[in-house]
Structures are given as C-alpha cells and as structure tokens.
Design an enzyme around this catalytic site. Structure first.
Site, mmCIF file in Angstrom:
data_model
loop_
_atom_site.group_PDB
_atom_site.id
_atom_site.type_symbol
_atom_site.label_atom_id
_atom_site.label_comp_id
_atom_site.label_asym_id
_atom_site.label_seq_id
_atom_site.Cartn_x
_atom_site.Cartn_y
_atom_site.Cartn_z
ATOM 1 N N LYS A 181 0.844 -1.198 0.000
ATOM 2 C CA LYS A 181 0.000 0.000 0.000
ATOM 3 C C LYS A 181 0.885 1.255 0.000
ATOM 4 C CE LYS A 181 -3.721 2.333 2.389
ATOM 5 N NZ LYS A 181 -4.689 2.372 3.471
ATOM 6 N N GLU A 187 10.467 -4.971 4.250
ATOM 7 C CA GLU A 187 10.508 -6.366 3.801
ATOM 8 C C GLU A 187 10.214 -6.466 2.308
ATOM 9 O OE1 GLU A 187 8.907 -5.223 6.440
ATOM 10 O OE2 GLU A 187 8.913 -6.656 8.110
ATOM 11 N N GLY A 240 -4.945 -2.331 4.424
ATOM 12 C CA GLY A 240 -4.220 -3.528 3.993
ATOM 13 C C GLY A 240 -4.974 -4.817 4.263
ATOM 14 N N ARG A 241 -5.475 -4.967 5.481
ATOM 15 C CA ARG A 241 -6.121 -6.235 5.856
ATOM 16 C C ARG A 241 -7.518 -6.383 5.260
ATOM 17 N NH1 ARG A 241 -5.038 -2.814 9.807
ATOM 18 N NH2 ARG A 241 -6.689 -1.850 11.028
ATOM 19 N N GLU A 326 -5.196 -6.926 14.311
ATOM 20 C CA GLU A 326 -4.697 -5.605 13.904
ATOM 21 C C GLU A 326 -5.844 -4.582 13.924
ATOM 22 O OE1 GLU A 326 -1.070 -4.834 11.176
ATOM 23 O OE2 GLU A 326 -2.797 -4.560 9.859
ATOM 24 N N HIS A 357 -4.890 -33.456 17.977
ATOM 25 C CA HIS A 357 -3.831 -34.272 18.573
ATOM 26 C C HIS A 357 -2.726 -33.428 19.164
ATOM 27 C CE1 HIS A 357 -5.638 -37.931 16.932
ATOM 28 N NE2 HIS A 357 -6.044 -37.111 15.983
ATOM 29 N N LYS A 467 8.790 -0.886 14.042
ATOM 30 C CA LYS A 467 9.393 -0.710 12.711
ATOM 31 C C LYS A 467 10.442 0.396 12.762
ATOM 32 C CE LYS A 467 5.198 -1.386 9.926
ATOM 33 N NZ LYS A 467 4.307 -0.734 8.990
HETATM 34 O O1 F6P Z 1 2.965 -3.382 9.746
HETATM 35 C C1 F6P Z 1 1.603 -3.505 9.526
HETATM 36 C C2 F6P Z 1 1.203 -3.126 8.130
HETATM 37 O O2 F6P Z 1 1.193 -1.739 8.010
HETATM 38 C C3 F6P Z 1 -0.140 -3.730 7.776
HETATM 39 O O3 F6P Z 1 -1.186 -2.993 8.231
HETATM 40 C C4 F6P Z 1 -0.045 -3.838 6.300
HETATM 41 O O4 F6P Z 1 -0.981 -4.723 5.770
HETATM 42 C C5 F6P Z 1 1.390 -4.286 6.139
HETATM 43 O O5 F6P Z 1 2.096 -3.634 7.166
HETATM 44 C C6 F6P Z 1 2.002 -4.019 4.806
HETATM 45 O O6 F6P Z 1 2.036 -2.659 4.503
HETATM 46 P P1 F6P Z 1 2.214 -2.192 3.009
HETATM 47 O O7 F6P Z 1 1.072 -2.720 2.227
HETATM 48 O O8 F6P Z 1 2.229 -0.702 3.048
HETATM 49 O O9 F6P Z 1 3.517 -2.747 2.513
#
Ligand code: F6P
Length: 494
Positions: A181, A187, A240-241, A326, A357, A467
């Site tokens: 987003k 990452e 995002g979610r 979240e 189990h 972060k």
């Molecule tokens: O760290 C949480 C978050 O901001 C989530 O809310 C989001 O889905 C994810 O990181 C990834 O963020 P982005 O889509 O900006 O890479």
C-alpha cells in the site's frame, strides 16, 4: 439503558437447550450457501436483546451507513474505509472509481495471459501482512493443483523465505508482483530487490519489465523504478487487511482466472447485502460479534480459537489473526479515551484434525475457557474415498458436541467438565463465491465488535514503533537502548 455487563453466571449450555425448544432455529441460519450455528454458545434471547439495545446505543446503523456511503469512519486518519466499494457495494462516486480500477486490473490480467510479458509460467507475489495474506489464502484455498501459473508468496525479511519461495520458479518465465500500500515497507522492498537480482543473475534482459506493482502510492512505486504502465493502484481508504478485493488480489486473479475474482467479489457483495438488511437477531456478523463480546466481557476470555476442518482453509486462521488483531487490538476508544472493557482476544487455532492431537487437551480440560469456531465444508474436493471427508466432518462435529456435553468420571483426571462453547460455520462448498461471502462475514463481524468496543478498527498505529526502532538499529543508531537489547545485538555480532 442496556447493561454493559450482563449476568456473570451463565446458564449451562444444556440448560439453555432444555429451556428453549426453538434454540437451534433461533441461533442457526443460512446465508449465501453458508450455515452458521451459534446454538452451542451461551447466547440466549436476553443476551441478544441486551446486545441489540447496546448496539443501537453505539450508533450501529449510522456507522454502517457511513461506511457504505464512503464517509469518514477511520477518524484517526480522517479517511473512509472503502473496501466494500471494491466489490461493488456501497453508494456514491467510490463505486465507479473502484469499477474503473477493476477494469484496469482485468486488462492487465488479460495482457499477461495474452503474452504481453512473454511466456509466463510462474508468479512471485511479494508483499507482507495485508498485502500478502488475502491473495495467498485465495490461491491456497481455491487454486490447489489448478491454473496455468505456479504462484509463490514471500513476505518475510528472512532470506530463507525468499529462497524457498523462488525454488520451484524459473526466473526466465516468472512475473514479479510487488504489492505494498505504501511502497515503503522494508521487507517488500528487500524482497523486490532480491527478485530483481535473481532475474538479473539468470540473464533476464529487462528485469523491471517483469515487475507489476500494486499500491496506493504509485509515486513511490515509480521512484522504486517501476514503469507507470505496470502499476495498478487502489485507494488510500482500502486498509491492507481489507484489501484482497482490490488490485491487491491481482496474483489470485491471475492464478485462478478472472471469473473466480468476479465470483469472489459477488459472494462478498451478497454478504454485504445481508449485513445491511438483516435485523440484529438474524444477522450473521452481528450475532457472531455478540457471542465474541459475551465471552470476552462476561467470561474474561482472552483468546478465541478457530479450527478449519478443511486443509484448503489452512491459511484462514493467519488471515483472521491480522483482520481481528490488527483491527481491534486497541486500548483507547475512537475518541481517545481508555476503553471500558477488554477489546479483541488473541486469535489462534489451526487445522483439524491435526489440532485435535496437539491442542484440544487444553480446550477440553484446561483451566482457561476458549470459545472455539469450527469452519468446515460439506463437499470435499479431494481424490480420496468419500468416507474420509465424512470422517473429517464428523470429527469437527464430535469436538463441538463433547466440548459442550463433557463427560462425568469418578477419576477426576478423566472427567471432562463440558459446557465449553463452540460455533460451527459450515460451507456447502468451497468456491470463490462462498469464500468471498465468508471473508466479508468476518470483516463485518470485526466492524461490529469494534463498534461495541467504541474503537476504530481501521488504523494500526501500534505497529509503527517497532518498525522505527528496527530502522534506526539498521542505520546504526542505538539511541538509549536497554542493556538486554544491547547485549543481544553484541552477542549476535551486529
Ligand atoms: O505493519 C503492519 C502493516 O502496516 C499492515 O497494516 C499492512 O498490511 C502491512 O504492514 C504491509 O504494509 P504495506 O502494504 O504498506 O507494505
């Protein structure tokens, strides 16, 4: 005025069944090919009436109308929450904006299929959190053994995850789909960089030409080197979610085919209609939220567990962990005041029958009460003897039955107390339409929980500090770190 906390002593489930011959009818329903059964929870007519009154006091109808009209509901960020528009629900200009974006997404899917990116046999989807969990769930649930692309997903900064994701892919015929987003997520940028190196290392002439970016910040994607023609955007109002309905679902649309995407959106829109029109006592997301609140507020439950009795839904639980934790893992109200009751419990769980189990001992005899949700699918889609699927379903039903009934025994170690609640969600079949409806059900349940808690489910400021500190540490700025963390850094030789 509805009481915030109702009776702390709940009647036993058995007494609830004995006392109301219509209990099963009242507490079960069918919505868009999904059967829901809350009869084995402690919800009763009084509890439903109390929660319904409280929901009205919380301004439920106005809040729901605001969300579906594209008004600001994410007050801390001064934004609407526009995910419902991505599936054609809602009213106003946002519906057309989302439809136009969807057309562009479809055109790009068609272009890939028509060979505009050369011969493509694999998709490497790069993203994390909401930019990964939804499409990954869709492909895993609906695409097993199907489709003409091998789709792989990578989120973690851990290089081992990247190595594993690319292992079955051919760099010469892989499309990189980078989803973020913000397009600033560490990452995702690291995995994109590794992917470009991987293509370069294999002699791909124009690695950037094999990248599609999906983002709400197209400028940042352009700054990262992606050509505008290969960027699909979505709105800032799509959290995002909540984003798998938007261009974030591109990899899934490619892997499963556009018809599947259309059906997914249609199923979600059907659940939207149900949420918009059903009265509280007959609304699946609302009743689910009432049961959630009952166990958190009146029984002090700090966790809830979800077990998918269908391997295709193995990724449902991690998807819901983000959606629920979240969204509603908050301690202050939308007005910035401390909340007056606990908010989201910890969501955990697994896949049945494996989990039986490993974890079910605690559910049956442990000292903590865990409300359990079983999600199963009536029709199987495997190549084994039909009786295996029957056994799978019977196992799920047996667990729900015995959690409730318990079993007396003279030996205390062997006695099971029972009266432990469970909900069952039984899909007729697992297809794009029913999965869309199921995921929209969970979104609206999360929204209703948030409203009852007075919190804003659409922000997530709690993830920022960690972060920022990781970024500072990577830049060699230790600041005033505690001795333990300093020692760990030294011990790791960093
Ligand atoms: O760290 C949480 C978050 O901001 C989530 O809310 C989001 O889905 C994810 O990181 C990834 O963020 P982005 O889509 O900006 O890479």
């Amino acid at each position: 005025m509805a009481k915030r906390t109702q009776s702390a002593t709940l009647q036993s489930l058995k007494a609830l069944f004995d006392g109301d011959p219509k209990r099963l009818d009242r507490l079960s329903m069918d919505v868009t090919g999904i059967h829901f059964d809350w009869s084995k929870t402690h919800l009763d007519q009084d509890a439903i009436a109390n929660f319904t009154e409280r929901l009205a006091e919380c301004g439920f109808e106005a809040a729901r109308a605001k969300m579906f009209a594209g008004a600001v509901v994410n007050t801390s960020e001064d934004r609407p929450a526009t995910h419902v528009f991505e599936r054609g629900s809602g009213t106003g200009v946002e519906v057309d904006v989302a439809a136009a974006r969807r057309q562009r997404m479809r055109a790009l899917v068609d272009a890939v299929e028509a060979g505009a990116f050369g011969d493509i046999t694999g998709i490497l989807h790069i993203g994390i959190g909401g930019s990964l969990l939804g499409p990954h769930l869709l492909v895993d649930a609906l695409g097993r053994g199907r489709g003409s692309f091998t789709a792989r997903f990578v989120g973690n900064i851990d290089g081992a995850a990247f190595d594993d994701a690319i292992r079955p892919l051919d760099p010469a015929t892989t499309l990189i789909v980078a989803v973020s987003k913000t397009f600033t997520t560490a990452e995702t940028l690291a995995n994109l960089s590794s992917a470009l190196d991987w293509l370069r290392g294999a002699g791909v002439a124009d690695p950037y030409g094999k990248v599609v970016a999906i983002t709400a910040s197209p400028d940042a994607a352009v700054a990262a080197g992606i050509d505008e023609t290969r960027i699909l955007s979505f709105g800032e109002g799509v959290g995002g979610r909540y984003s798998l309905w938007s261009a974030v679902g591109f990899s899934a649309a490619l892997a499963l085919g556009w018809t599947a995407m259309d059906d997914l959106l249609d199923g979600a829109a059907q659940m939207d209609k149900h949420f918009l029109t059903a009265a509280a006592a007959t609304s699946a997301p609302v009743l689910a939220a009432f049961a959630d609140r009952l166990y958190v507020e009146q029984c002090g439950c700090q966790t809830c567990a979800l077990f998918a009795y269908d391997d295709r839904l193995a990724l449902l639980m991690p998807y819901l962990q983000q959606l629920e934790m979240e969204s509603n893992g908050k301690s202050v109200t939308a007005a910035g005041k401390p909340v007056s009751a606990p908010t989201a419990p910890v969501t955990w769980g697994g896949v049945g029958t494996d989990a039986q189990h490993a974890m079910f001992q605690l559910l049956h005899q442990g000292t903590v009460l865990v409300p359990v949700e079983f999600v199963a699918v009536r029709e199987s889609d495997d190549e084994q003897a039909a009786e295996r699927h029957s056994l799978l379903l019977l196992n799920a039903f047996a667990q729900g039955a015995t959690l409730m009934s318990g079993s007396a025994n003279d030996d205390p170690a062997r006695a099971e107390p029972g009266n432990r609640p469970s909900t069952t969600v039984l899909l007729d079949r697992l297809d794009p339409r029913s999965l869309g409806a199921l995921l929209a059900f969970y979104e609206h349940r999360t929204f209703t929980n948030a409203l009852l808690c007075g919190i804003n489910p659409f922000d997530q400021f709690g993830v920022e500090l960690g972060k920022k500190v990781a970024r500072n540490l990577a830049a060699g700025e230790l600041g005033d770190l505690d001795p333990s963390t300093l020692a760990l850094i030294a011990r790791a030789g960093l």
